[in-house]
Scaffold this motif. Structure first.
Motif: not given
Length: 171
Positions: A32-34, A95-96, A137-141
Motif C-alpha cells: 500500500r505504501m509503495v 487487498f485494496v 510499484v509494479g510488484l505491489s500492484r
C-alpha cells in the motif's frame, strides 16, 4: 487455445504463485505504501519542486510525456477491458479497492516507469533507486491483488516508451 488464452492462463498461474508466497499483513502494508508513492498527486508535487529547483526542461518532458502516457493508457484500458483479478477469478478479493474497473495495463506501473526513466536521464546516479522503486510499484500492484503480471509488464513498457518519445521530442 489462442495466444490470449495462453497469456491469461500464464497470468493466472503466476498470480496465484505470487499470492501463495505473500505474507499478507506485512506485504499488504508495504504494498500500500509503495503503491501510494505512485499516485498521481505526488507527481504534480514532484514536478512543482523540480520547476522550483530550475529543471524546467525536465518538467516539460514530464508534462508532455504524461499527456501522451495517460492518453494511451486510457485508450488501452477502454479498448481491452480486461477484468481485474477479483472479477476474473473465483473466491479472490483484492487487498485494496482499485480506482477503476479494468486491469490492463497497470497505470501505476506505467507512470512509475515513465518517471523513473525521465529522472534517470537527468540524475543518472539515482538510476538504480528509481528503477527499484518503479519495479516495486509494479510488484505491489500484483501483491495487492489488483493486477495480473502482464498488466504490470505492459505498463512498464508503456511508461518507458512514452518517456523515450517525450525526451526525444523536447530535447
Amino acid at each position: 487455445m489462442s495466444i490470449l488464452q495462453n497469456i491469461h492462463a500464464f497470468d493466472v498461474q503466476t498470480f496465484y504463485w505470487c499470492m501463495a508466497r505473500k505474507h499478507r499483513a506485512r506485504l499488504t502494508t508495504t504494498g500500500r505504501m509503495v503503491s501510494f508513492s505512485a499516485d498521481g498527486p505526488l507527481y504534480v508535487i514532484g514536478a512543482c519542486l523540480l520547476w522550483w529547483a530550475g529543471y524546467e526542461s525536465l518538467v516539460g518532458v514530464l508534462a508532455l510525456g504524461f499527456l501522451i502516457e495517460r492518453f494511451v493508457y486510457f485508450a488501452l484500458k477502454r479498448s481491452c477491458k480486461r477484468n481485474r483479478p477479483a472479477d476474473a477469478l473465483d473466491n479472490f478479493r483484492p487487498f485494496v479497492i482499485p480506482s477503476d474497473q479494468f486491469s490492463f495495463p497497470s497505470g501505476h506501473t506505467s507512470a512509475a516507469f515513465f518517471v523513473a526513466y525521465c529522472l534517470s536521464e537527468w540524475f543518472p546516479s539515482a538510476n538504480s533507486i528509481l528503477y527499484c522503486w518503479a519495479s516495486s510499484v509494479g510488484l505491489s500492484r500484483i501483491f495487492l491483488g489488483v493486477h495480473f503480471p502482464t498488466d504490470t509488464l505492459i505498463g512498464a513498457l508503456l511508461g518507458t516508451v512514452c518517456a523515450v518519445f517525450a525526451i526525444g521530442v523536447v530535447l
